[in-house]
Write an enzyme that holds these catalytic residues in place. Structure first.
Site, mmCIF file in Angstrom:
data_model
loop_
_atom_site.group_PDB
_atom_site.id
_atom_site.type_symbol
_atom_site.label_atom_id
_atom_site.label_comp_id
_atom_site.label_asym_id
_atom_site.label_seq_id
_atom_site.Cartn_x
_atom_site.Cartn_y
_atom_site.Cartn_z
ATOM 1 N N ASP A 32 0.861 -1.188 0.000
ATOM 2 C CA ASP A 32 0.000 0.000 0.000
ATOM 3 C C ASP A 32 0.900 1.242 0.000
ATOM 4 O O ASP A 32 2.108 1.144 0.251
ATOM 5 C CB ASP A 32 -0.905 0.010 1.256
ATOM 6 C CG ASP A 32 -2.160 0.845 1.058
ATOM 7 O OD1 ASP A 32 -2.033 2.067 0.805
ATOM 8 O OD2 ASP A 32 -3.272 0.302 1.141
ATOM 9 N N CYS A 120 -21.198 0.573 -7.794
ATOM 10 C CA CYS A 120 -21.215 1.830 -8.571
ATOM 11 C C CYS A 120 -21.146 1.593 -10.081
ATOM 12 O O CYS A 120 -21.263 2.537 -10.854
ATOM 13 C CB CYS A 120 -20.069 2.741 -8.152
ATOM 14 S SG CYS A 120 -20.296 3.387 -6.501
ATOM 15 N N TYR A 149 -15.731 6.814 -11.132
ATOM 16 C CA TYR A 149 -15.306 5.692 -10.287
ATOM 17 C C TYR A 149 -15.963 4.393 -10.781
ATOM 18 O O TYR A 149 -15.305 3.357 -10.929
ATOM 19 C CB TYR A 149 -15.708 5.995 -8.834
ATOM 20 C CG TYR A 149 -15.563 4.847 -7.867
ATOM 21 C CD1 TYR A 149 -14.319 4.459 -7.382
ATOM 22 C CD2 TYR A 149 -16.691 4.142 -7.418
ATOM 23 C CE1 TYR A 149 -14.205 3.400 -6.487
ATOM 24 C CE2 TYR A 149 -16.583 3.092 -6.529
ATOM 25 C CZ TYR A 149 -15.343 2.725 -6.062
ATOM 26 O OH TYR A 149 -15.227 1.682 -5.179
ATOM 27 N N GLU A 191 -14.949 9.465 4.164
ATOM 28 C CA GLU A 191 -15.757 8.490 4.903
ATOM 29 C C GLU A 191 -17.118 8.290 4.236
ATOM 30 O O GLU A 191 -17.641 9.164 3.582
ATOM 31 C CB GLU A 191 -15.939 8.929 6.371
ATOM 32 C CG GLU A 191 -16.717 10.204 6.604
ATOM 33 C CD GLU A 191 -15.883 11.468 6.436
ATOM 34 O OE1 GLU A 191 -14.804 11.406 5.824
ATOM 35 O OE2 GLU A 191 -16.344 12.535 6.880
ATOM 36 N N LYS A 192 -17.660 7.087 4.441
ATOM 37 C CA LYS A 192 -18.961 6.742 3.852
ATOM 38 C C LYS A 192 -20.072 6.996 4.866
ATOM 39 O O LYS A 192 -19.808 7.231 6.038
ATOM 40 C CB LYS A 192 -18.975 5.264 3.475
ATOM 41 C CG LYS A 192 -17.727 4.778 2.789
ATOM 42 C CD LYS A 192 -17.931 4.822 1.298
ATOM 43 C CE LYS A 192 -16.734 4.287 0.567
ATOM 44 N NZ LYS A 192 -16.327 2.977 1.042
ATOM 45 N N ALA A 193 -21.315 6.817 4.394
ATOM 46 C CA ALA A 193 -22.478 7.192 5.214
ATOM 47 C C ALA A 193 -22.491 6.564 6.622
ATOM 48 O O ALA A 193 -22.686 7.298 7.601
ATOM 49 C CB ALA A 193 -23.762 6.869 4.463
ATOM 50 N N THR A 219 -32.242 5.344 -0.718
ATOM 51 C CA THR A 219 -32.069 4.048 -0.045
ATOM 52 C C THR A 219 -30.716 3.412 -0.412
ATOM 53 O O THR A 219 -30.190 3.624 -1.497
ATOM 54 C CB THR A 219 -33.185 3.055 -0.449
ATOM 55 O OG1 THR A 219 -33.260 3.018 -1.879
ATOM 56 C CG2 THR A 219 -34.524 3.461 0.119
ATOM 57 N N ARG A 220 -30.218 2.623 0.533
ATOM 58 C CA ARG A 220 -28.963 1.885 0.342
ATOM 59 C C ARG A 220 -29.018 0.619 1.192
ATOM 60 O O ARG A 220 -29.818 0.519 2.122
ATOM 61 C CB ARG A 220 -27.752 2.711 0.837
ATOM 62 C CG ARG A 220 -27.426 3.957 0.042
ATOM 63 C CD ARG A 220 -26.881 3.627 -1.336
ATOM 64 N NE ARG A 220 -26.468 4.822 -2.045
ATOM 65 C CZ ARG A 220 -27.280 5.633 -2.715
ATOM 66 N NH1 ARG A 220 -28.568 5.361 -2.767
ATOM 67 N NH2 ARG A 220 -26.822 6.692 -3.336
ATOM 68 N N ARG A 283 -30.522 2.010 -4.040
ATOM 69 C CA ARG A 283 -29.549 0.954 -4.359
ATOM 70 C C ARG A 283 -29.653 -0.145 -3.324
ATOM 71 O O ARG A 283 -29.742 0.120 -2.125
ATOM 72 C CB ARG A 283 -28.140 1.542 -4.368
ATOM 73 C CG ARG A 283 -27.068 0.509 -4.616
ATOM 74 C CD ARG A 283 -25.722 1.142 -4.835
ATOM 75 N NE ARG A 283 -25.645 1.782 -6.130
ATOM 76 C CZ ARG A 283 -24.660 2.603 -6.504
ATOM 77 N NH1 ARG A 283 -23.710 2.891 -5.645
ATOM 78 N NH2 ARG A 283 -24.635 3.125 -7.708
HETATM 79 P P1 NAD Z 1 -9.545 2.139 1.118
HETATM 80 O O1 NAD Z 1 -9.438 3.467 0.463
HETATM 81 O O2 NAD Z 1 -9.572 2.086 2.610
HETATM 82 O O3 NAD Z 1 -8.391 1.185 0.610
HETATM 83 C C1 NAD Z 1 -7.783 1.317 -0.626
HETATM 84 C C2 NAD Z 1 -6.297 1.330 -0.402
HETATM 85 O O4 NAD Z 1 -5.630 1.414 -1.665
HETATM 86 C C3 NAD Z 1 -5.830 2.546 0.430
HETATM 87 O O5 NAD Z 1 -5.177 2.125 1.591
HETATM 88 C C4 NAD Z 1 -4.898 3.280 -0.519
HETATM 89 O O6 NAD Z 1 -3.778 3.874 0.129
HETATM 90 C C5 NAD Z 1 -4.460 2.163 -1.452
HETATM 91 N N1 NAD Z 1 -3.956 2.705 -2.701
HETATM 92 C C6 NAD Z 1 -4.516 3.685 -3.464
HETATM 93 N N2 NAD Z 1 -3.721 3.980 -4.494
HETATM 94 C C7 NAD Z 1 -2.621 3.169 -4.385
HETATM 95 C C8 NAD Z 1 -1.448 3.028 -5.146
HETATM 96 N N3 NAD Z 1 -1.223 3.777 -6.226
HETATM 97 N N4 NAD Z 1 -0.536 2.115 -4.742
HETATM 98 C C9 NAD Z 1 -0.741 1.365 -3.632
HETATM 99 N N5 NAD Z 1 -1.837 1.470 -2.863
HETATM 100 C C10 NAD Z 1 -2.767 2.366 -3.243
HETATM 101 O O7 NAD Z 1 -10.846 1.451 0.517
HETATM 102 P P2 NAD Z 1 -11.638 0.140 0.964
HETATM 103 O O8 NAD Z 1 -12.960 0.574 1.485
HETATM 104 O O9 NAD Z 1 -10.769 -0.720 1.805
HETATM 105 O O10 NAD Z 1 -11.903 -0.533 -0.457
HETATM 106 C C11 NAD Z 1 -11.086 -1.566 -0.982
HETATM 107 C C12 NAD Z 1 -11.515 -1.895 -2.395
HETATM 108 O O11 NAD Z 1 -12.896 -2.257 -2.427
HETATM 109 C C13 NAD Z 1 -11.381 -0.720 -3.369
HETATM 110 O O12 NAD Z 1 -10.967 -1.209 -4.607
HETATM 111 C C14 NAD Z 1 -12.785 -0.187 -3.483
HETATM 112 O O13 NAD Z 1 -12.992 0.482 -4.703
HETATM 113 C C15 NAD Z 1 -13.599 -1.448 -3.354
HETATM 114 N N6 NAD Z 1 -14.960 -1.176 -2.883
HETATM 115 C C16 NAD Z 1 -15.160 -0.780 -1.600
HETATM 116 C C17 NAD Z 1 -16.445 -0.519 -1.150
HETATM 117 C C18 NAD Z 1 -16.699 -0.080 0.265
HETATM 118 O O14 NAD Z 1 -17.863 0.113 0.601
HETATM 119 N N7 NAD Z 1 -15.696 0.076 1.116
HETATM 120 C C19 NAD Z 1 -17.525 -0.650 -2.027
HETATM 121 C C20 NAD Z 1 -17.286 -1.047 -3.332
HETATM 122 C C21 NAD Z 1 -15.997 -1.330 -3.748
#
Ligand code: NAD
Length: 322
Positions: A32, A120, A149, A191-193, A219-220, A283
């Site tokens: 990361d 999404c 996104y 942050e999310k909802a 809705t979600r 959703r």
């Molecule tokens: P998060 O933002 O906490 O984690 C993503 C991580 O990716 C972060 O720690 C960030 O530093 C790292 N990152 C970003 N760019 C980078 C790079 N160039 N090199 C290395 N690391 C990098 O998000 P999350 O909630 O843990 O989500 C994880 C995955 O799940 C994501 O792909 C997200 O799109 C997907 N997702 C999450 C949700 C949700 O509700 N949390 C919903 C749908 C999809």
């Protein structure tokens, strides 16, 4: 000992996934841009690196990993994704990571890769009725996500599927629906909802008022982190490629979510509705396919997960106030 690589291991879902894989007996490498924010990583090896950089990707893929989890993405809540201000970064950063991981994953002969897509990706035109959104997997096309996104996720789903067809890359794809829980971003704009509402309720005294974007009637559904990871592991252990929804079918309005948080906190708080970025009107996860393919679906009630999350966010709020 099976070896796993978790990309995005410093993030919310990634850091929890590392813990789970360790409990299951994997040797785990995490990668990361940053370390996990709220607790020490459980990974055996944690590399700080930028997955947009080819040299970094080559370095971390120095062995034929049994399982790779590609969770790294440039993301955030509605405040980050729906304002339009971060569109170029969201598309460029996440697509570059996925292009690198698919291409060099084949070269490194990884055995299996999981890609986290998102709810999404679903067309905005099927999510205008808050009581009746349509999010079955095949309804993704004709495509019309409501954010860049979502478009990037759809592109990357197709990217992994094309590497699967042309180069035999063994992929698994899930579309996550609003994952929440302790140790997730709870302030700062990404942050999310659920976390945002828990924070506002925790910060506000009984009888006070909180702000909410929109009328709260959208809705979600929200899925607790442990349930999400169960689904991910089940998908990885199955023969089903996906894409498949991993989400909850317990749909609530955002007003109801706030009421639940207030009930958990034991507070009566008024809601002031203000303009803000919102996303689609309705959703909900559609779990028919996951039931059919994995004979499993998440069961935990929203209130139970929200209670655990509220307790954690409340502790963070108290820590900061001290
Ligand atoms: P998060 O933002 O906490 O984690 C993503 C991580 O990716 C972060 O720690 C960030 O530093 C790292 N990152 C970003 N760019 C980078 C790079 N160039 N090199 C290395 N690391 C990098 O998000 P999350 O909630 O843990 O989500 C994880 C995955 O799940 C994501 O792909 C997200 O799109 C997907 N997702 C999450 C949700 C949700 O509700 N949390 C919903 C749908 C999809």
């Amino acid at each position: 000992m099976k070896k796993a690589l978790v990309c995005g291991a410093g993030g919310f879902i990634g850091s929890h996934l590392v813990k789970k894989l360790k409990k299951e007996g994997f040797w785990v490498r995490g990668v990361d841009l940053k370390h996990p924010e709220f607790s020490k990583t459980a990974a055996d090896d944690f590399i700080i690196g930028d997955l947009r950089e080819v040299e970094v990707v080559k370095k971390i893929l120095d062995r034929p990993f049994d399982e790779v989890y590609q969770l790294a993405a440039d993301m955030g809540g509605a405040g980050y994704i729906f304002t339009g201000n971060n569109d170029a970064n969201v598309m460029h950063n996440s697509a570059t990571i996925n292009l690198n991981m698919a291409y060099y994953g084949v070269k490194a002969k990884i055995k299996k890769i999981f890609f986290s897509s998102s709810a999404c990706i679903y067309p905005a035109y099927n999510q205008t009725d808050p009581d009746n959104p349509k999010l079955s997997e095949e309804s993704a096309y004709p495509a019309a996500p409501d954010s860049e996104y979502g478009w990037e996720k759809l592109f990357s789903e197709r990217l992994y599927l094309s590497f699967h067809r042309n180069y035999g890359l063994n992929v698994r794809i899930a579309r996550f629906h609003n994952i929440f829980g302790p140790e997730g971003t709870w302030r700062g704009g990404r942050e999310k909802a659920p976390a945002a509402i828990c924070r506002k309720v925790a910060e506000t005294p009984d009888g006070g008022t909180i702000d909410m974007w929109g009328d709260g009637k959208q809705t979600r559904s929200f899925l607790y982190i442990d349930e999400c990871l169960k689904g991910v592991r089940k998908l990885m252990d199955s023969d089903f490629v996906g894409p498949v929804n991993i989400g909850s079918e317990e749909m609530v309005t955002i007003n109801k979510l706030a009421e639940l948080a207030m009930k958990i906190a034991g507070k009566k708080i008024k809601i002031k509705h203000i303009p803000g970025p919102l996303g689609v009107r309705g959703r909900n996860s559609d779990n028919r396919l996951i039931r059919k393919k994995l004979h499993w679906e998440p069961k935990m009630k929203l209130e139970e997960g929200l209670k655990k999350t509220y307790e954690w966010v409340n502790k963070q709020v108290i820590k900061i106030q001290e």
